[in-house]
Design a protein around this motif. Structure first.
Motif, PDB file in Angstrom:
ATOM      1  N   LEU A  15      27.900  47.269  52.418  1.00 61.15           N
ATOM      2  CA  LEU A  15      27.679  48.783  51.733  1.00 61.15           C
ATOM      3  C   LEU A  15      26.694  49.386  52.612  1.00 61.15           C
ATOM      4  N   THR A  16      26.108  48.682  53.380  1.00 59.65           N
ATOM      5  CA  THR A  16      25.039  49.928  54.518  1.00 59.65           C
ATOM      6  C   THR A  16      26.338  50.693  55.090  1.00 59.65           C
ATOM      7  N   SER A  17      26.350  49.629  56.434  1.00 63.88           N
ATOM      8  CA  SER A  17      27.648  49.723  57.278  1.00 63.88           C
ATOM      9  C   SER A  17      28.762  51.162  57.274  1.00 63.88           C
ATOM     10  N   SER A  18      29.343  50.949  55.970  1.00 60.20           N
ATOM     11  CA  SER A  18      30.261  51.941  56.185  1.00 60.20           C
ATOM     12  C   SER A  18      30.961  51.782  54.391  1.00 60.20           C
ATOM     13  N   PRO A  19      32.172  52.172  54.186  1.00 54.91           N
ATOM     14  CA  PRO A  19      32.913  52.088  53.046  1.00 54.91           C
ATOM     15  C   PRO A  19      33.718  51.138  52.753  1.00 54.91           C
ATOM     16  N   HIS A  20      34.352  52.062  54.432  1.00 51.52           N
ATOM     17  CA  HIS A  20      35.380  51.019  55.020  1.00 51.52           C
ATOM     18  C   HIS A  20      35.293  49.110  54.958  1.00 51.52           C
ATOM     19  N   ALA A  21      33.940  48.959  55.160  1.00 49.30           N
ATOM     20  CA  ALA A  21      32.895  47.459  55.923  1.00 49.30           C
ATOM     21  C   ALA A  21      33.457  47.149  54.662  1.00 49.30           C
ATOM     22  N   LEU A  22      32.962  47.395  53.137  1.00 48.45           N
ATOM     23  CA  LEU A  22      32.386  47.210  52.015  1.00 48.45           C
ATOM     24  C   LEU A  22      33.726  46.572  51.319  1.00 48.45           C
ATOM     25  N   MET A  23      34.983  47.767  51.266  1.00 45.07           N
ATOM     26  CA  MET A  23      36.651  47.595  50.875  1.00 45.07           C
ATOM     27  C   MET A  23      36.387  46.500  51.818  1.00 45.07           C
ATOM     28  N   ALA A  24      37.079  46.369  52.568  1.00 42.97           N
ATOM     29  CA  ALA A  24      37.121  45.141  53.444  1.00 42.97           C
ATOM     30  C   ALA A  24      36.844  43.906  53.106  1.00 42.97           C
ATOM     31  N   GLN A  25      35.347  43.350  53.226  1.00 43.85           N
ATOM     32  CA  GLN A  25      34.410  42.507  52.492  1.00 43.85           C
ATOM     33  C   GLN A  25      34.935  42.132  51.298  1.00 43.85           C
ATOM     34  N   LEU A  26      35.613  43.052  50.472  1.00 46.53           N
ATOM     35  CA  LEU A  26      34.853  42.520  48.830  1.00 46.53           C
ATOM     36  C   LEU A  26      37.000  42.209  48.625  1.00 46.53           C
ATOM     37  N   ASN A  27      37.528  42.806  49.263  1.00 46.42           N
ATOM     38  CA  ASN A  27      39.367  42.295  49.513  1.00 46.42           C
ATOM     39  C   ASN A  27      39.187  41.499  49.589  1.00 46.42           C
ATOM     40  N   THR A  28      38.770  40.543  51.397  1.00 43.00           N
ATOM     41  CA  THR A  28      38.082  39.526  51.340  1.00 43.00           C
ATOM     42  C   THR A  28      38.107  38.070  50.690  1.00 43.00           C
ATOM     43  N   MET A  29      36.615  38.844  50.145  1.00 47.19           N
ATOM     44  CA  MET A  29      35.984  37.482  48.600  1.00 47.19           C
ATOM     45  C   MET A  29      36.989  37.723  47.434  1.00 47.19           C
ATOM     46  N   ALA A  30      37.798  38.421  47.336  1.00 43.69           N
ATOM     47  CA  ALA A  30      38.516  39.077  46.090  1.00 43.69           C
ATOM     48  C   ALA A  30      39.111  36.910  45.944  1.00 43.69           C
ATOM     49  N   ARG A  31      40.367  37.713  47.279  1.00 46.80           N
ATOM     50  CA  ARG A  31      41.651  36.578  48.244  1.00 46.80           C
ATOM     51  C   ARG A  31      40.354  34.573  47.408  1.00 46.80           C
ATOM     52  N   ASN A  32      38.987  35.463  48.076  1.00 48.45           N
ATOM     53  CA  ASN A  32      38.993  33.706  48.321  1.00 48.45           C
ATOM     54  C   ASN A  32      38.301  33.392  46.520  1.00 48.45           C
ATOM     55  N   GLN A  33      38.344  34.294  45.466  1.00 48.30           N
ATOM     56  CA  GLN A  33      37.953  34.274  44.142  1.00 48.30           C
ATOM     57  C   GLN A  33      36.806  34.195  44.215  1.00 48.30           C
ATOM     58  N   THR A  34      35.899  35.003  45.201  1.00 47.82           N
ATOM     59  CA  THR A  34      33.932  34.796  45.377  1.00 47.82           C
ATOM     60  C   THR A  34      33.364  36.248  44.446  1.00 47.82           C
ATOM     61  N   VAL A  35      34.616  37.113  44.202  1.00 46.93           N
ATOM     62  CA  VAL A  35      34.539  37.989  43.560  1.00 46.93           C
ATOM     63  C   VAL A  35      35.483  37.770  42.902  1.00 46.93           C
ATOM     64  N   PRO A  36      35.126  39.213  41.347  1.00 46.09           N
ATOM     65  CA  PRO A  36      36.431  38.879  40.402  1.00 46.09           C
ATOM     66  C   PRO A  36      37.236  40.269  41.577  1.00 46.09           C
ATOM     67  N   GLU A  37      38.678  40.670  41.245  1.00 44.27           N
ATOM     68  CA  GLU A  37      39.925  41.174  41.584  1.00 44.27           C
ATOM     69  C   GLU A  37      39.673  42.755  40.954  1.00 44.27           C
ATOM     70  N   GLN A  38      39.802  42.754  40.528  1.00 45.45           N
ATOM     71  CA  GLN A  38      38.568  44.130  39.208  1.00 45.45           C
ATOM     72  C   GLN A  38      38.203  45.263  40.470  1.00 45.45           C
ATOM     73  N   LEU A  39      36.904  44.593  41.114  1.00 47.34           N
ATOM     74  CA  LEU A  39      35.573  44.460  41.437  1.00 47.34           C
ATOM     75  C   LEU A  39      36.334  45.360  42.663  1.00 47.34           C
ATOM     76  N   ALA A  40      36.925  44.494  43.768  1.00 42.66           N
ATOM     77  CA  ALA A  40      37.729  44.791  45.110  1.00 42.66           C
ATOM     78  C   ALA A  40      38.341  45.907  45.268  1.00 42.66           C
ATOM     79  N   THR A  41      39.001  45.694  44.379  1.00 41.13           N
ATOM     80  CA  THR A  41      40.347  46.529  44.049  1.00 41.13           C
ATOM     81  C   THR A  41      39.866  48.048  43.277  1.00 41.13           C
ATOM     82  N   ALA A  42      38.646  48.508  42.741  1.00 38.90           N
ATOM     83  CA  ALA A  42      37.797  49.387  41.905  1.00 38.90           C
ATOM     84  C   ALA A  42      37.087  49.777  43.012  1.00 38.90           C
TER      85      ALA A  42
END
Length: 331
Positions: A15-42
Protein backbone atom coordinates in the motif's frame (compact mmCIF):
# COMPACT_ATOMS: atom_id res chain seq x y z
CA UNK A 1 -7.20 -8.38 11.46
CA UNK A 2 -8.11 -11.92 10.35
CA UNK A 3 -5.05 -12.25 8.09
CA UNK A 4 -1.81 -13.74 9.38
CA UNK A 5 1.15 -11.58 10.26
CA UNK A 6 3.01 -11.94 6.94
CA UNK A 7 -0.11 -11.23 4.89
CA UNK A 8 -0.79 -8.08 6.91
CA UNK A 9 2.75 -6.80 6.42
CA UNK A 10 2.68 -7.61 2.69
CA UNK A 11 -0.52 -5.67 2.08
CA UNK A 12 0.46 -2.67 4.21
CA UNK A 13 3.93 -2.40 2.67
CA UNK A 14 2.49 -2.75 -0.85
CA UNK A 15 0.00 0.00 0.00
CA UNK A 16 2.80 2.44 0.86
CA UNK A 17 4.99 1.36 -2.07
CA UNK A 18 2.67 2.12 -5.00
CA UNK A 19 -0.91 1.57 -6.21
CA UNK A 20 0.34 -0.99 -8.77
CA UNK A 21 2.20 -2.90 -6.07
CA UNK A 22 -0.99 -3.05 -3.96
CA UNK A 23 -3.02 -4.18 -6.96
CA UNK A 24 -0.54 -6.96 -7.77
CA UNK A 25 -0.40 -8.07 -4.12
CA UNK A 26 -4.18 -8.30 -3.79
CA UNK A 27 -4.59 -10.07 -7.15
CA UNK A 28 -2.07 -12.72 -6.05
CA UNK A 29 -3.79 -13.14 -2.68
CA UNK A 30 -7.20 -13.34 -4.34
CA UNK A 31 -5.98 -16.17 -6.60
CA UNK A 32 -4.80 -17.95 -3.44
CA UNK A 33 -8.17 -17.18 -1.80
CA UNK A 34 -6.46 -15.23 0.99
CA UNK A 35 -8.56 -12.11 0.36
CA UNK A 36 -11.98 -11.71 -1.34
CA UNK A 37 -11.78 -11.43 -5.12
CA UNK A 38 -14.18 -8.47 -4.96
CA UNK A 39 -11.58 -6.49 -2.98
CA UNK A 40 -8.85 -7.17 -5.55
CA UNK A 41 -11.20 -6.22 -8.40
CA UNK A 42 -12.29 -2.98 -6.72
CA UNK A 43 -8.68 -1.91 -6.07
CA UNK A 44 -7.69 -2.76 -9.66
CA UNK A 45 -10.48 -0.54 -10.97
CA UNK A 46 -9.33 2.37 -8.82
CA UNK A 47 -5.69 1.94 -9.79
CA UNK A 48 -6.64 1.74 -13.47
CA UNK A 49 -8.17 5.24 -13.27
CA UNK A 50 -5.15 6.81 -11.55
CA UNK A 51 -2.88 8.96 -13.72
CA UNK A 52 -0.02 9.29 -11.25
CA UNK A 53 0.66 9.17 -7.51
CA UNK A 54 1.89 11.62 -4.88
CA UNK A 55 5.09 9.62 -4.42
CA UNK A 56 5.94 9.77 -8.12
CA UNK A 57 5.34 13.52 -8.12
CA UNK A 58 7.58 13.87 -5.07
CA UNK A 59 10.37 11.87 -6.71
CA UNK A 60 9.97 13.97 -9.86
CA UNK A 61 10.40 17.19 -7.86
CA UNK A 62 13.54 15.82 -6.18
CA UNK A 63 15.07 15.00 -9.57
CA UNK A 64 14.20 18.43 -10.94
CA UNK A 65 15.97 19.99 -7.96
CA UNK A 66 19.06 17.85 -8.55
CA UNK A 67 19.12 18.72 -12.26
CA UNK A 68 18.82 22.41 -11.47
CA UNK A 69 21.51 22.50 -8.77
CA UNK A 70 24.11 20.20 -10.41
CA UNK A 71 23.16 19.53 -14.05
CA UNK A 72 25.81 16.85 -14.70
CA UNK A 73 27.23 16.08 -11.25
CA UNK A 74 24.45 14.01 -9.69
CA UNK A 75 23.75 10.29 -9.64
CA UNK A 76 20.65 8.99 -7.87
CA UNK A 77 19.87 5.45 -6.68
CA UNK A 78 16.18 4.81 -5.97
CA UNK A 79 15.43 1.74 -3.86
CA UNK A 80 12.09 -0.05 -3.82
CA UNK A 81 11.01 -3.43 -2.48
CA UNK A 82 8.51 -4.08 -5.29
CA UNK A 83 9.03 -4.94 -8.96
CA UNK A 84 5.69 -3.33 -9.86
CA UNK A 85 6.82 -0.08 -8.24
CA UNK A 86 10.15 -0.27 -10.05
CA UNK A 87 8.37 -0.57 -13.40
CA UNK A 88 6.07 2.34 -12.52
CA UNK A 89 9.01 4.60 -11.57
CA UNK A 90 10.87 3.69 -14.75
CA UNK A 91 7.86 4.52 -16.97
CA UNK A 92 7.20 7.80 -15.13
CA UNK A 93 10.79 9.04 -15.47
CA UNK A 94 11.32 7.89 -19.06
CA UNK A 95 8.12 9.71 -20.09
CA UNK A 96 9.86 12.86 -18.82
CA UNK A 97 13.03 12.23 -20.80
CA UNK A 98 15.10 10.88 -17.90
CA UNK A 99 17.28 7.88 -18.75
CA UNK A 100 16.91 5.11 -16.15
CA UNK A 101 18.95 2.02 -15.33
CA UNK A 102 17.20 -1.01 -13.83
CA UNK A 103 18.69 -3.50 -11.36
CA UNK A 104 16.60 -6.37 -9.99
CA UNK A 105 16.73 -10.11 -9.42
CA UNK A 106 16.45 -10.92 -13.16
CA UNK A 107 18.67 -8.16 -14.57
CA UNK A 108 22.01 -9.84 -13.75
CA UNK A 109 23.44 -10.07 -17.31
CA UNK A 110 22.66 -6.36 -17.92
CA UNK A 111 23.90 -5.01 -14.59
CA UNK A 112 27.48 -4.31 -15.69
CA UNK A 113 26.26 -2.36 -18.74
CA UNK A 114 23.92 -0.36 -16.50
CA UNK A 115 26.72 0.39 -14.03
CA UNK A 116 29.10 1.42 -16.81
CA UNK A 117 26.55 3.95 -18.08
CA UNK A 118 25.97 5.18 -14.52
CA UNK A 119 29.71 5.69 -13.87
CA UNK A 120 30.52 7.62 -17.04
CA UNK A 121 31.43 11.32 -16.94
CA UNK A 122 28.95 12.72 -17.70
CA UNK A 123 26.68 9.78 -16.77
CA UNK A 124 24.94 7.80 -19.49
CA UNK A 125 22.04 7.53 -17.04
CA UNK A 126 21.62 9.64 -13.91
CA UNK A 127 19.14 7.31 -12.16
CA UNK A 128 19.26 3.65 -11.17
CA UNK A 129 16.09 2.09 -9.75
CA UNK A 130 16.98 -1.04 -7.79
CA UNK A 131 15.37 -3.70 -5.65
CA UNK A 132 17.04 -5.40 -2.68
CA UNK A 133 17.41 -8.66 -4.61
CA UNK A 134 19.08 -6.91 -7.54
CA UNK A 135 21.49 -4.83 -5.47
CA UNK A 136 23.00 -7.75 -3.55
CA UNK A 137 26.75 -7.69 -4.16
CA UNK A 138 26.49 -4.55 -6.35
CA UNK A 139 28.70 -1.53 -5.63
CA UNK A 140 26.82 1.75 -6.14
CA UNK A 141 29.27 4.06 -4.36
CA UNK A 142 29.56 6.37 -7.38
CA UNK A 143 26.09 7.71 -6.47
CA UNK A 144 25.81 10.84 -4.31
CA UNK A 145 22.03 10.68 -3.67
CA UNK A 146 19.88 7.81 -2.38
CA UNK A 147 16.09 7.75 -2.24
CA UNK A 148 14.12 5.15 -0.29
CA UNK A 149 10.94 5.16 -2.38
CA UNK A 150 9.38 2.80 0.12
CA UNK A 151 10.66 2.07 3.62
CA UNK A 152 11.15 -1.54 4.75
CA UNK A 153 10.01 -2.06 8.32
CA UNK A 154 13.20 -3.97 9.08
CA UNK A 155 15.94 -1.40 9.87
CA UNK A 156 18.68 -3.83 8.82
CA UNK A 157 17.38 -3.74 5.23
CA UNK A 158 17.44 0.07 5.26
CA UNK A 159 21.06 -0.05 6.48
CA UNK A 160 21.96 -2.49 3.70
CA UNK A 161 20.52 -0.08 1.13
CA UNK A 162 22.56 2.79 2.52
CA UNK A 163 25.65 0.58 2.65
CA UNK A 164 25.44 -0.03 -1.12
CA UNK A 165 26.07 3.68 -1.69
CA UNK A 166 27.77 5.06 1.42
CA UNK A 167 31.09 3.18 1.40
CA UNK A 168 34.55 4.07 2.69
CA UNK A 169 35.96 4.19 -0.84
CA UNK A 170 33.28 6.63 -2.04
CA UNK A 171 34.58 9.72 -3.82
CA UNK A 172 31.85 11.79 -2.15
CA UNK A 173 32.39 13.34 1.27
CA UNK A 174 28.64 13.16 1.89
CA UNK A 175 25.75 11.17 0.45
CA UNK A 176 22.26 12.70 0.64
CA UNK A 177 19.53 10.28 1.75
CA UNK A 178 15.82 10.97 1.14
CA UNK A 179 12.83 8.95 2.32
CA UNK A 180 9.80 9.34 0.02
CA UNK A 181 6.84 9.21 2.42
CA UNK A 182 3.09 9.67 2.00
CA UNK A 183 2.10 12.69 4.09
CA UNK A 184 -0.70 12.26 6.59
CA UNK A 185 -0.55 8.45 6.64
CA UNK A 186 0.80 5.80 9.02
CA UNK A 187 3.91 5.72 6.81
CA UNK A 188 4.68 9.27 7.91
CA UNK A 189 3.81 9.30 11.60
CA UNK A 190 4.83 5.73 12.47
CA UNK A 191 7.20 4.13 9.94
CA UNK A 192 8.91 7.32 8.76
CA UNK A 193 9.35 8.83 12.22
CA UNK A 194 10.80 5.71 13.79
CA UNK A 195 13.05 4.86 10.84
CA UNK A 196 14.46 8.37 10.59
CA UNK A 197 15.03 8.43 14.35
CA UNK A 198 16.93 5.14 14.02
CA UNK A 199 18.94 6.35 11.02
CA UNK A 200 20.12 9.50 12.80
CA UNK A 201 20.96 7.62 16.00
CA UNK A 202 22.79 4.79 14.19
CA UNK A 203 24.77 7.34 12.17
CA UNK A 204 26.07 8.75 15.46
CA UNK A 205 26.68 5.32 17.02
CA UNK A 206 27.79 3.47 13.88
CA UNK A 207 25.99 0.22 14.76
CA UNK A 208 22.26 -0.06 14.14
CA UNK A 209 22.08 -3.65 15.45
CA UNK A 210 23.58 -2.67 18.80
CA UNK A 211 21.15 0.26 18.92
CA UNK A 212 18.17 -2.04 18.30
CA UNK A 213 19.33 -4.46 20.99
CA UNK A 214 19.86 -1.65 23.49
CA UNK A 215 16.36 -0.31 22.76
CA UNK A 216 14.84 -3.71 23.57
CA UNK A 217 14.01 -4.65 19.97
CA UNK A 218 15.21 -8.22 20.42
CA UNK A 219 13.53 -9.04 23.73
CA UNK A 220 11.19 -11.59 22.16
CA UNK A 221 13.11 -12.39 18.98
CA UNK A 222 16.64 -13.44 18.21
CA UNK A 223 16.63 -11.09 15.20
CA UNK A 224 16.46 -7.48 16.36
CA UNK A 225 15.41 -6.21 12.91
CA UNK A 226 12.49 -8.65 12.67
CA UNK A 227 11.41 -7.76 16.20
CA UNK A 228 11.38 -4.05 15.36
CA UNK A 229 9.31 -4.86 12.26
CA UNK A 230 6.76 -6.58 14.50
CA UNK A 231 6.57 -3.54 16.78
CA UNK A 232 5.80 -1.36 13.76
CA UNK A 233 3.12 -3.80 12.54
CA UNK A 234 1.30 -3.65 15.87
CA UNK A 235 1.42 0.16 15.89
CA UNK A 236 0.12 0.41 12.32
CA UNK A 237 -2.76 -2.02 12.94
CA UNK A 238 -3.70 -0.12 16.09
CA UNK A 239 -3.70 3.17 14.17
CA UNK A 240 -5.83 1.73 11.36
CA UNK A 241 -8.26 0.42 14.00
CA UNK A 242 -8.79 4.01 15.15
CA UNK A 243 -6.68 3.87 18.30
CA UNK A 244 -4.55 6.82 19.40
CA UNK A 245 -0.95 5.64 18.99
CA UNK A 246 0.80 8.98 19.55
CA UNK A 247 1.96 8.03 23.04
CA UNK A 248 3.09 4.58 21.90
CA UNK A 249 5.12 6.09 19.05
CA UNK A 250 6.61 8.65 21.45
CA UNK A 251 7.69 5.85 23.78
CA UNK A 252 9.34 4.00 20.88
CA UNK A 253 11.23 7.17 19.94
CA UNK A 254 12.23 7.62 23.58
CA UNK A 255 13.57 4.05 23.77
CA UNK A 256 15.76 4.74 20.71
CA UNK A 257 17.07 7.98 22.23
CA UNK A 258 17.79 6.26 25.56
CA UNK A 259 19.57 3.39 23.78
CA UNK A 260 21.72 5.89 21.88
CA UNK A 261 22.63 7.68 25.12
CA UNK A 262 23.48 4.38 26.86
CA UNK A 263 25.75 3.24 24.01
CA UNK A 264 27.49 6.63 24.01
CA UNK A 265 28.11 6.31 27.77
CA UNK A 266 29.55 2.83 27.28
CA UNK A 267 31.86 4.14 24.55
CA UNK A 268 33.03 6.98 26.80
CA UNK A 269 33.84 4.47 29.55
CA UNK A 270 35.84 2.35 27.10
CA UNK A 271 37.71 5.44 25.88
CA UNK A 272 38.60 6.41 29.45
CA UNK A 273 39.91 2.94 30.16
CA UNK A 274 41.72 2.22 26.91
CA UNK A 275 42.11 5.60 25.25
CA UNK A 276 39.97 6.98 22.48
CA UNK A 277 40.62 6.68 18.78
CA UNK A 278 39.50 10.19 17.80
CA UNK A 279 41.94 11.67 15.32
CA UNK A 280 44.04 8.51 15.30
CA UNK A 281 45.30 7.09 12.04
CA UNK A 282 46.45 3.51 11.58
CA UNK A 283 50.07 3.43 10.45
CA UNK A 284 50.82 -0.24 10.95
CA UNK A 285 52.20 -2.18 13.92
CA UNK A 286 54.31 -0.24 16.41
CA UNK A 287 58.06 -0.98 16.65
CA UNK A 288 59.15 -2.40 20.03
CA UNK A 289 61.08 -0.14 22.40
CA UNK A 290 64.46 -1.93 22.68
CA UNK A 291 67.71 -0.75 24.36
CA UNK A 292 70.38 0.60 21.99
CA UNK A 293 72.64 -2.17 20.64
CA UNK A 294 76.06 -2.68 22.29
CA UNK A 295 78.81 -3.20 19.65
CA UNK A 296 81.88 -5.26 20.61
CA UNK A 297 83.88 -3.91 17.63
CA UNK A 298 83.95 -0.73 15.59
CA UNK A 299 82.92 -1.08 11.91
CA UNK A 300 86.50 -0.66 10.59
CA UNK A 301 87.97 -3.14 13.07
CA UNK A 302 85.20 -5.61 12.27
CA UNK A 303 85.77 -5.35 8.49
CA UNK A 304 89.53 -5.94 8.73
CA UNK A 305 89.05 -8.91 11.05
CA UNK A 306 86.47 -10.39 8.71
CA UNK A 307 88.82 -10.14 5.71
CA UNK A 308 91.59 -11.88 7.65
CA UNK A 309 89.19 -14.62 8.65
CA UNK A 310 88.37 -15.16 4.98
CA UNK A 311 92.11 -15.64 4.20
CA UNK A 312 93.03 -12.23 2.82
CA UNK A 313 96.53 -10.76 3.37
CA UNK A 314 96.28 -7.11 4.50
CA UNK A 315 98.93 -4.40 4.28
CA UNK A 316 98.53 -0.81 5.46
CA UNK A 317 98.95 1.78 2.71
CA UNK A 318 98.65 5.05 4.63
CA UNK A 319 95.82 7.57 4.98
CA UNK A 320 93.80 4.87 6.71
CA UNK A 321 93.73 2.63 3.60
CA UNK A 322 94.56 -1.08 3.47
CA UNK A 323 95.47 -3.36 0.56
CA UNK A 324 93.73 -6.75 0.54
CA UNK A 325 95.28 -9.63 -1.44
CA UNK A 326 93.38 -12.88 -1.86
CA UNK A 327 93.54 -15.65 -4.47
CA UNK A 328 95.62 -13.48 -6.82
CA UNK A 329 93.27 -10.53 -6.50
CA UNK A 330 94.12 -7.14 -5.06
CA UNK A 331 91.79 -4.54 -3.62
Amino acid sequence: QQLNRLAQISILQALTSSPHALMAQLNTMARNQTVPEQLATAVSEVVGRMRTSAKLDGLGKLIEQLRHERPDAWRLVVFTSRLETQTTIQAYLEERGISVGIINGSSGPRNQITLQRFRRNPPGCHVIVSTEAGAEGINLQVANVLANYDLPWNPMIVEQRIGRVQRLASEHAKVSIFNVILQGTFEEYIVGRLMEKLQMASHAIGDVEALLEASGADEDDENAGTSFEERIRKLVLAALAGKDVKEAVRLEEQSIAEAKAELEREQENIDRLLGGMDGAEYIGPRAPNLPPPAHSMEPKEFTLAALCTLGARLSQQGNGLHLSEHNGGRE
